[in-house]
Write an enzyme that holds these catalytic residues in place. Structure first.
Site, short mmCIF file in Angstrom:
data_model
loop_
_atom_site.label_atom_id
_atom_site.label_comp_id
_atom_site.label_asym_id
_atom_site.label_seq_id
_atom_site.Cartn_x
_atom_site.Cartn_y
_atom_site.Cartn_z
N TYR A 59 0.82 -1.21 0.00
CA TYR A 59 0.00 0.00 0.00
C TYR A 59 0.86 1.26 0.00
O TYR A 59 0.47 2.30 -0.53
CB TYR A 59 -0.99 -0.04 1.18
CG TYR A 59 -2.35 0.48 0.78
CD1 TYR A 59 -3.07 -0.13 -0.24
CD2 TYR A 59 -2.89 1.60 1.38
CE1 TYR A 59 -4.29 0.35 -0.63
CE2 TYR A 59 -4.12 2.10 1.00
CZ TYR A 59 -4.81 1.47 -0.01
OH TYR A 59 -6.02 1.96 -0.41
N LEU A 80 -10.96 -1.10 -10.53
CA LEU A 80 -9.87 -0.60 -11.39
C LEU A 80 -8.70 -0.08 -10.55
O LEU A 80 -7.54 -0.43 -10.79
CB LEU A 80 -10.44 0.52 -12.26
CG LEU A 80 -9.74 0.85 -13.56
CD1 LEU A 80 -9.72 -0.38 -14.47
CD2 LEU A 80 -10.47 2.01 -14.26
N LYS A 124 -3.90 7.79 2.79
CA LYS A 124 -5.16 7.50 3.49
C LYS A 124 -5.10 8.00 4.93
O LYS A 124 -6.13 8.44 5.48
CB LYS A 124 -5.48 5.99 3.45
CG LYS A 124 -5.85 5.47 2.07
CD LYS A 124 -7.00 6.23 1.42
CE LYS A 124 -7.54 5.56 0.17
NZ LYS A 124 -8.43 6.43 -0.60
N1 NAD Z 1 -11.10 -1.15 -3.99
C1 NAD Z 1 -10.67 -1.24 -2.75
O1 NAD Z 1 -10.21 -2.29 -2.31
C2 NAD Z 1 -10.77 -0.04 -1.84
C3 NAD Z 1 -10.74 -0.24 -0.45
C4 NAD Z 1 -10.83 0.87 0.38
C5 NAD Z 1 -10.93 2.15 -0.17
N2 NAD Z 1 -10.93 2.31 -1.52
C6 NAD Z 1 -11.04 3.66 -2.06
O2 NAD Z 1 -12.26 3.81 -2.74
C7 NAD Z 1 -12.14 4.91 -3.64
C8 NAD Z 1 -12.71 4.50 -5.00
O3 NAD Z 1 -11.88 3.53 -5.60
P1 NAD Z 1 -12.42 2.18 -6.27
O4 NAD Z 1 -11.76 1.06 -5.59
O5 NAD Z 1 -13.88 2.22 -6.39
O6 NAD Z 1 -11.73 2.22 -7.72
P2 NAD Z 1 -12.17 2.92 -9.10
O7 NAD Z 1 -10.99 2.82 -9.98
O8 NAD Z 1 -13.44 2.36 -9.58
O9 NAD Z 1 -12.41 4.43 -8.66
C9 NAD Z 1 -11.36 5.37 -8.53
C10 NAD Z 1 -11.85 6.63 -9.20
O10 NAD Z 1 -10.91 7.69 -9.03
C11 NAD Z 1 -11.01 8.48 -10.20
N3 NAD Z 1 -9.87 9.38 -10.32
C12 NAD Z 1 -8.55 9.07 -10.33
N4 NAD Z 1 -7.82 10.19 -10.52
C13 NAD Z 1 -8.72 11.23 -10.63
C14 NAD Z 1 -8.60 12.61 -10.85
N5 NAD Z 1 -7.42 13.20 -11.01
N6 NAD Z 1 -9.74 13.37 -10.91
C15 NAD Z 1 -10.95 12.80 -10.76
N7 NAD Z 1 -11.13 11.47 -10.56
C16 NAD Z 1 -10.02 10.70 -10.51
C17 NAD Z 1 -11.08 7.45 -11.31
O11 NAD Z 1 -11.57 8.01 -12.50
C18 NAD Z 1 -12.05 6.44 -10.71
O12 NAD Z 1 -13.38 6.77 -11.07
C19 NAD Z 1 -10.66 5.28 -3.66
O13 NAD Z 1 -10.45 6.36 -2.78
C20 NAD Z 1 -10.01 4.03 -3.09
O14 NAD Z 1 -8.75 4.29 -2.49
C21 NAD Z 1 -10.87 1.23 -2.37
#
Ligand code: NAD
Length: 272
Positions: free
Chosen positions: A154, A193, A161
């Protein structure tokens, strides 16, 4: 219909596997009307049908690092929806090379990119929508256990985070004066993604599954439903919180998977 008559902005849908999609679905199911954003033209064609699925024609280009996009956001929302009740920030990014190898080798450039896109964007997005965010409104972001604790691979995203969770508390204080709440959901790992950039992600999923009290991984539906609650008036007394939606993984001081004296992987204790 818990969100009947409520309006919101969803930032962070990339496709139907996105956590933001799960949140939008839960909010739509409870009667909310929403606008959506997309990062770039490649994602526009994915986000538009998703917005349509949730009965919305309002889809805006938003790169959180682009000040012109942020500057135009409030007037666009005002024109299409009027004032809104909630904003979802589900955005994170770090250069792939910063999620490989040792944290000690993180470059200043990768550090700045991760912090700018994944942390500062919560402040800049909140500020951008504040003119159209109602009193009694709610802001929600997404975080992960890699912030408060070490999680393999990470790296700089963990540090981001941790800063994001701290930002939630400072924003909650500032916006509390306007009766606007700011919270985070710390989601368990989900194959999205963004997660595809994390090394050994399949192993992380399996580890969480066998070691969490509920013995499964969370889904975007699980996260969506909890997010809907935090965005709604049901959570009117909750702000500055990091709420874990991770099948309980974060409470475990020791996991159920262990190694025996011969070095074989075994299921220990009550997991046997
Ligand atoms: N997937 C996991 O395991 C997990 C766990 C805990 C937290 N999260 C958090 O959840 C959130 C969403 O991620 P996800 O897992 O749904 O993946 P995801 O890839 O579907 O979503 C990430 C989003 O961030 C957007 N993004 C990236 N750079 C950007 C920018 N400069 N301007 C605007 N948008 C931008 C992307 O277009 C995408 O829509 C993130 O903060 C991620 O860290 C994910």
């Amino acid at each position: 219909m818990i969100l009947k008559g409520k309006k919101g902005l969803i930032v962070g849908v990339a496709n139907a596997k996105s956590i933001a999609y799960g949140i939008a679905k839960a909010c739509h199911d409870q009667g909310a009307q929403m606008a959506f954003t997309y990062l770039n033209d490649a994602l526009k064609k994915r986000v538009e049908p998703i917005a349509e699925e949730f009965g919305s024609k309002f889809v805006y280009e938003l790169d959180v690092n682009n000040q012109a996009h942020l500057d135009g956001l409030a007037s666009q929302i005002k024109k299409d929806l009027g004032e809104i009740d909630f904003v979802v920030h589900a955005v994170a990014y770090a250069p792939k090379e910063a999620l490989e190898g040792e944290f000690v080798n993180t470059t200043k450039e990768a550090f700045d990119i991760a912090m700018g896109t994944s942390v500062y964007s919560l402040l800049s997005l909140t500020r951008a929508v504040l003119p159209v965010l109602k009193e009694g409104g709610s802001v929600l972001t997404l975080t992960y256990l890699g912030g408060p604790k070490f999680v393999p691979h990470y790296n700089v995203m963990g540090v981001a985070k941790a800063a994001l969770e701290s930002s939630v508390r400072y924003l909650a204080h500032d916006l509390g004066a306007k009766n606007i709440r700011v919270n985070a959901i710390s989601a368990g790992p989900i194959k999205t993604l963004a997660a595809s950039g994390i090394g050994d992600f399949r192993m992380i999923l399996r580890y969480n599954e066998v070691n969490s009290p509920l013995k499964r991984n969370v889904t975007t539906e699980d996260v969506g439903n909890s997010a809907m609650y935090l965005l709604s008036d049901l959570a009117s007394g909750v702000t500055g919180e990091v709420h874990y939606v991770d099948c309980g993984y974060n409470i475990m001081g020791m996991g159920d998977v262990a190694t025996d004296a011969e070095g074989n992987t075994i299921l220990a204790w009550d997991a046997k």
